[in-house]
Design a protein around this motif. Structure first.
Motif, PDB file in Angstrom:
ATOM      1  N   GLU A  55       0.776  -1.170   0.208  1.00 44.21           N
ATOM      2  CA  GLU A  55      -0.071   0.051   0.191  1.00 44.21           C
ATOM      3  C   GLU A  55       0.911   1.126  -0.120  1.00 44.21           C
ATOM      4  O   GLU A  55       0.440   2.142  -0.644  1.00 44.21           O
ATOM      5  CB  GLU A  55      -0.959   0.064   1.294  1.00 44.21           C
ATOM      6  N   VAL A  56       1.703   1.226   0.803  1.00 43.04           N
ATOM      7  CA  VAL A  56       2.755   2.342   0.760  1.00 43.04           C
ATOM      8  C   VAL A  56       3.553   2.538  -0.340  1.00 43.04           C
ATOM      9  O   VAL A  56       3.628   3.807  -1.008  1.00 43.04           O
ATOM     10  CB  VAL A  56       3.637   2.459   1.938  1.00 43.04           C
ATOM     11  N   HIS A  57       4.018   1.468  -0.887  1.00 38.52           N
ATOM     12  CA  HIS A  57       4.678   1.672  -2.350  1.00 38.52           C
ATOM     13  C   HIS A  57       3.860   2.153  -3.264  1.00 38.52           C
ATOM     14  O   HIS A  57       3.986   3.008  -4.116  1.00 38.52           O
ATOM     15  CB  HIS A  57       5.304   0.204  -2.671  1.00 38.52           C
ATOM     16  N   ASN A  58       2.485   1.560  -3.357  1.00 41.75           N
ATOM     17  CA  ASN A  58       1.492   1.982  -4.420  1.00 41.75           C
ATOM     18  C   ASN A  58       1.413   3.762  -4.226  1.00 41.75           C
ATOM     19  O   ASN A  58       1.275   4.300  -5.368  1.00 41.75           O
ATOM     20  CB  ASN A  58       0.483   1.410  -4.465  1.00 41.75           C
ATOM     21  N   PHE A  59       1.043   3.833  -2.934  1.00 41.59           N
ATOM     22  CA  PHE A  59       0.796   5.361  -2.692  1.00 41.59           C
ATOM     23  C   PHE A  59       2.088   6.350  -3.076  1.00 41.59           C
ATOM     24  O   PHE A  59       1.733   7.262  -3.894  1.00 41.59           O
ATOM     25  CB  PHE A  59       0.344   5.466  -1.338  1.00 41.59           C
ATOM     26  N   CYS A  60       3.141   5.983  -2.496  1.00 42.55           N
ATOM     27  CA  CYS A  60       4.346   6.850  -3.099  1.00 42.55           C
ATOM     28  C   CYS A  60       4.742   6.979  -4.216  1.00 42.55           C
ATOM     29  O   CYS A  60       5.207   7.795  -4.920  1.00 42.55           O
ATOM     30  CB  CYS A  60       5.384   6.330  -2.003  1.00 42.55           C
ATOM     31  N   LYS A  94      -5.373  11.223  -8.175  1.00 50.94           N
ATOM     32  CA  LYS A  94      -6.558  10.418  -7.819  1.00 50.94           C
ATOM     33  C   LYS A  94      -5.933   8.884  -7.934  1.00 50.94           C
ATOM     34  O   LYS A  94      -5.362   8.485  -8.690  1.00 50.94           O
ATOM     35  CB  LYS A  94      -7.539  10.390  -9.287  1.00 50.94           C
ATOM     36  N   ILE A  95      -6.246   8.454  -6.845  1.00 52.72           N
ATOM     37  CA  ILE A  95      -5.665   6.765  -6.721  1.00 52.72           C
ATOM     38  C   ILE A  95      -6.977   6.119  -6.095  1.00 52.72           C
ATOM     39  O   ILE A  95      -7.729   6.647  -5.199  1.00 52.72           O
ATOM     40  CB  ILE A  95      -4.507   6.929  -5.800  1.00 52.72           C
ATOM     41  N   ASP A  96      -7.173   4.919  -6.567  1.00 53.09           N
ATOM     42  CA  ASP A  96      -8.165   4.056  -6.215  1.00 53.09           C
ATOM     43  C   ASP A  96      -8.339   3.902  -4.634  1.00 53.09           C
ATOM     44  O   ASP A  96      -9.410   4.101  -4.159  1.00 53.09           O
ATOM     45  CB  ASP A  96      -8.486   2.822  -7.123  1.00 53.09           C
ATOM     46  N   LYS A  97      -7.218   3.781  -4.192  1.00 59.05           N
ATOM     47  CA  LYS A  97      -6.988   3.183  -2.834  1.00 59.05           C
ATOM     48  C   LYS A  97      -5.953   3.920  -2.130  1.00 59.05           C
ATOM     49  O   LYS A  97      -4.833   3.628  -2.323  1.00 59.05           O
ATOM     50  CB  LYS A  97      -7.041   1.783  -2.565  1.00 59.05           C
TER      51      LYS A  97
END
Length: 534
Positions: A55-60, A94-97
């Motif tokens: 989750e952190v990788h995807n967000f950053c 904009k990110i889905d989650k």
């Protein structure tokens, strides 16, 4: 004067951290994680579940490379995560989650070290390849303000046989020159305050280059103006051409205005027209920034005509040195792009005003703190390499970061990318590194300087930190470290040159925001090899 960026009355370290950009640098700017608005409390309790690594990788990774937990100590992650979310929200991504801010903070705090480890430095057990005598030149001005020399260089300005010193001074908004061969050298103001004619065109100059832009046989100066000392996305940057006149004065012409803060400007005939174009590093801040080609379409030099084209739309460009990278006889350039990008990119000239981009190096994380590059054939194989430093300390609070270092990006030749990365030495706050043959042995040695302002880094004295070092190349690609000076870590610029015609390269170092009693520039005269008869 109200329009001069002195920030009197504020503590010195506050003025530094508010400035956010020294060039390079000086010009560096504030670290990526500094958010543009006020910080807010982050709800975090022991019951909060940490976000997963995915989750952190995807967000950053939506905006930049993933910042590893060990890039900051545990106590700093609350501020860094808070700033990161503020930056994300400000740009309406904009990110889905999206994981919660508290969950991301818990992820980092669970994995970050309590403190960053100290760097490990191995000093050479032999003398440096040359011995130096320090010479302090007169102060840049007789007032109580600190000298902010953002860039300093040796140039042929008024005499083709003897080099002068050219400097950009940000605290007074001046372009300065000094003739070191004079019996009593003194700084001359070529442009800027208090000259009313130049006062409005020289605004926080970060870089200056000497070039005969109009081909009239008289040297001119092209200036990169940040326009504002503090970090901002306002369109305050400019490029100014100081046209040299026969009487030794300069006539200002603004070639580019209403852009983000400009950190560097270089020149070459990129399009094969017989006229010099300009390549411009527009650092900006968060939004306003790019790399521009100013195409020279001038027909009447009383009305210079330079037309801007964006060649890279990323903000954070610091330096754009020019060179022929692939041997096709066309000038290319390299850009150091900082902020969240932290990358070095080759722009290979296609001959028509367009460039093919190739990544030379990508830093491991967005807090790396790139501070400068120089093109130089470091190992003598005939190919231009990159000498690279990452030592930006213009974030808040100031931290001694173990990943600050001097690095060599070796050109493998044959048009291969990326280039080969070599870590040469760690150095807190390293801001600039230059290379040259110091002792006639045919090898390129490196001098590097550090910027760790005392009021933000009082431990520089108790820790006896290096301010000036020399990396001696003892074998091709192998370097040993010599400390030339410690504790006085107030430098953002340095240059090598033979000042007195001895055949040996001297070191010139420019001070930035040192105490007002400092002259601003210090020459380290090369006396030759240790114990040599000369």
């Amino acid at each position: 004067m109200s329009d001069r960026p002195t920030r009197q009355g504020l503590p010195l370290w506050v003025r530094f951290l508010a400035g956010g950009f020294v060039l390079a640098a000086l010009i560096l700017g504030i670290e990526y994680f500094t958010r543009p608005d006020q910080a807010r409390p982050v709800p975090l309790t022991t019951t909060v579940t940490a976000a997963t690594e995915a989750e952190v990788h995807n967000f950053c990774a939506y905006c930049h490379k993933f910042p590893p937990p060990d890039s900051f100590p545990r106590a700093n992650w609350k501020q860094e995560v808070n700033r990161g979310f503020g930056f994300f929200e400000a740009f309406d991504h904009k990110i889905d989650k999206v994981p919660s801010e508290a969950a991301v903070l818990r992820y980092y705090q669970d994995r970050a070290p309590h403190t960053l480890p100290p760097i490990k430095v191995e000093e050479a057990d032999t003398p440096p390849p040359a011995q130096f005598t320090k010479i302090n030149w007169p102060p840049v001005a007789n007032d109580s303000q600190e000298p902010f020399l953002s860039h300093i260089s040796f140039v042929h300005l008024s005499d083709p046989k003897r080099k002068e010193v050219l400097a950009t001074e940000m605290n007074r908004n001046q372009i300065l020159a000094l003739k070191p061969w004079e019996e009593h050298p003194r700084w001359r103001v070529l442009a800027g305050w208090p000259d009313p004619e130049h006062r409005e065109v020289i605004k926080n100059p970060g870089h200056a280059e000497v070039v005969d832009l109009d081909g009239d046989g008289i040297q001119d100066i092209v200036v990169a103006n940040l326009g504002n000392f503090s970090p901002t996305d306002s369109l305050c940057g400019s490029v100014v051409w100081l046209r040299g006149l026969s009487d030794g004065t300069y006539e200002p012409h603004t070639l580019l205005r209403d852009v983000g803060r400009v950190a560097d400007v270089q020149f070459a005939d990129f399009r094969g027209t017989g006229q010099l174009d300009l390549i411009v590093a527009v650092f900006g801040w968060y939004r306003a920034g790019n790399v521009l080609l100013l195409e020279n379409h001038t027909r009447d030099w009383k009305k210079p005509d330079f037309r801007p084209h964006v060649v890279d739309d990323r903000h954070g460009a610091i330096h754009v040195p020019v060179g022929d990278l692939n041997g096709d006889q066309k000038p290319d350039f390299i850009a150091l792009i900082s902020q969240e990008h932290e990358t070095i990119v080759a722009f290979l000239n296609q001959g028509d005003g367009t460039f093919q981009k190739e990544t030379i190096y990508q830093a491991p994380h967005p807090a790396y703190g790139s501070s400068g590059i120089e093109l130089v054939d470091l190992n003598g194989d005939g190919a231009q390499d990159v000498l690279y430093t990452n030592g930006d300390v213009m974030d808040n609070p100031g931290l001694l970061k173990p990943y600050h270092s001097v690095q060599w990006l070796e050109n493998p030749g044959k048009g291969k990318f990326p280039w080969i990365h070599h870590h040469l030495t760690s150095m807190y706050g390293v801001h600039r590194a230059v290379a040259g043959e110091l002792n006639g042995d045919g090898k390129m040695h490196i001098v590097a300087v550090a910027f760790l302002p005392e009021e933000a880094f009082p431990q520089r004295t108790s820790l006896n930190l290096d301010s000036v070092i020399l990396l001696e190349q003892v074998a091709p690609g192998k370097f040993v470290r010599h400390s030339l000076e410690k504790r006085t870590c107030d430098q953002v610029s340095c240059v090598l040159g033979d000042v007195f015609g001895t055949g040996r390269l001297d070191i010139l170092i420019g001070g930035f925001a040192r105490p007002a009693r400092s002259p601003g520039a210090t020459l380290w005269h090369n006396e030759g090899k240790p114990n040599s008869p000369d």
